[in-house]
Design a protein around this motif. Sequence first.
Motif, PDB file in Angstrom:
ATOM      1  N   CYS A 149       0.829  -1.204   0.000  1.00  0.00           N
ATOM      2  CA  CYS A 149       0.000   0.000   0.000  1.00  0.00           C
ATOM      3  C   CYS A 149       0.867   1.258   0.000  1.00  0.00           C
ATOM      4  O   CYS A 149       0.565   2.235  -0.703  1.00  0.00           O
ATOM      5  CB  CYS A 149      -0.944  -0.020   1.200  1.00  0.00           C
ATOM      6  N   MET A 183       0.945   4.188  -2.894  1.00  0.00           N
ATOM      7  CA  MET A 183       0.782   5.619  -2.656  1.00  0.00           C
ATOM      8  C   MET A 183       1.936   6.402  -3.262  1.00  0.00           C
ATOM      9  O   MET A 183       1.743   7.498  -3.811  1.00  0.00           O
ATOM     10  CB  MET A 183       0.677   5.908  -1.149  1.00  0.00           C
ATOM     11  N   ARG A 219      -5.031   3.377   3.368  1.00  0.00           N
ATOM     12  CA  ARG A 219      -4.432   4.327   2.414  1.00  0.00           C
ATOM     13  C   ARG A 219      -4.043   5.621   3.125  1.00  0.00           C
ATOM     14  O   ARG A 219      -3.066   6.273   2.737  1.00  0.00           O
ATOM     15  CB  ARG A 219      -5.381   4.583   1.241  1.00  0.00           C
ATOM     16  N   THR A 264      -0.111   6.711   3.239  1.00  0.00           N
ATOM     17  CA  THR A 264       0.303   8.047   2.797  1.00  0.00           C
ATOM     18  C   THR A 264       1.146   8.717   3.867  1.00  0.00           C
ATOM     19  O   THR A 264       2.163   9.363   3.567  1.00  0.00           O
ATOM     20  CB  THR A 264      -0.924   8.903   2.449  1.00  0.00           C
ATOM     21  N   ASN A 290      -1.337  16.897   0.706  1.00  0.00           N
ATOM     22  CA  ASN A 290      -1.519  15.939  -0.390  1.00  0.00           C
ATOM     23  C   ASN A 290      -1.890  16.646  -1.684  1.00  0.00           C
ATOM     24  O   ASN A 290      -1.406  16.302  -2.762  1.00  0.00           O
ATOM     25  CB  ASN A 290      -2.628  14.941  -0.042  1.00  0.00           C
ATOM     26  N   ASN A 329      -2.103  15.673   6.113  1.00  0.00           N
ATOM     27  CA  ASN A 329      -2.573  14.573   5.258  1.00  0.00           C
ATOM     28  C   ASN A 329      -4.016  14.903   4.886  1.00  0.00           C
ATOM     29  O   ASN A 329      -4.965  14.319   5.392  1.00  0.00           O
ATOM     30  CB  ASN A 329      -2.453  13.260   6.043  1.00  0.00           C
ATOM     31  N   GLN A 360      -5.658   7.420  -4.338  1.00  0.00           N
ATOM     32  CA  GLN A 360      -5.252   6.445  -3.331  1.00  0.00           C
ATOM     33  C   GLN A 360      -6.030   5.140  -3.501  1.00  0.00           C
ATOM     34  O   GLN A 360      -5.469   4.038  -3.445  1.00  0.00           O
ATOM     35  CB  GLN A 360      -5.488   7.021  -1.929  1.00  0.00           C
TER      36      GLN A 360
END
Length: 366
Positions: free
Chosen positions: A19, A23, A124, A128, A260, A317, A324
């Motif tokens: 995962c 990302m 996710r 991240t 992000n 975030n 994602q």
Amino acid sequence: MTIIITDDDVKRLLSMEDCIEAMRVAFRDFANGTAVNRPRMRYLAQHPDPERKYLANVHVGAVPSFGIACVRAGSQIIKPPSATNVRRLYENPQPFNWGIVILYSIETAEPLALLHEFHLSGMRVGATTGVAVDRIARKDASTLGLLGAGKQARSALEAIALVRAISRVNVYSPSAEHREAFAREMTRNGMEVVAVANSRAAVVGADIVCCATTAMMPVFDGDWLEDGPFVVSIANSDVTNKRSEVDRRTYEPASSIIVNDWESVIDNDQTELLGPLREGAIRQDQIHELGDLLNGKVEIAQPTREAAEEGIIYFKNNSGLAIQFAAAGGILYRKAIQEGSNKIIPTEWLGTDLSAYYQAGFRPSP
């Protein structure tokens, strides 16, 4: 064929390592302009109970590197914050999460899978955070101050522990029962997880501070931060709800603020960041997107333990992104197909047969 990918499938088939890498690819592609993402869209609708609301939560986007476009559709009944209820409560009549992600093939436009989003949603976000910690936090970071003891906190800790040699975690949740259970569950060889009595005990002296809560208001005092830690938060405002896990004293001394997606800050009216920016407490040139750091378009030196004057680096975030779900969904789809044990829906059930329409010489408009 179109398959169903359940939360149990996600737990079994998607590792946190995979995962995190998904990302990285998604955010690099986003910064390069190959991945596509529209800001998250939420709205509230009237509910028969005046104390409740219907909440929709929609993400759309595509990551060509994985061959996947997606639509994430969340559907919830909530009880909004009030004088007696400081948090937004999710109150579906049945104990079910009805959120689902539709994975589409970029090559054929067919729906490949209907994906349960509950478990992946936490993964996710944590992954991240792991990408950002790996790129920005001190290489020798070993202590983590963790605010929160739920699904998001578990994913955050798992991801951070994969990219840094964390030996000590101080975890705080307002519920003593929750934080103590979390400490017992997450302690492992080489990593001690300790439930602490207040948020200050979690934050002071930490190399990394990570907020992973459902809080509406800041969960610690920014003046407690020492020696330039890397600070992460996941709570964000949108047009339906205003919230922030960190206060102005976390934003203001930050040497850099990472997000992000800047478009989502604007579109979702994330006032906790836009307010200090408009008032001059922070500057636009301090704010960077995660993908630009991963691609080398922006350089931020990793702080050192000896140079606290370098200041805090803060990773907001901010908001969920469809990329994602598309990236992680691409990995899940391939693994599920290889395994071959998923429930199947005939793909033709999900579309309209246009053969006769085409034979008559017509073509549908886009």
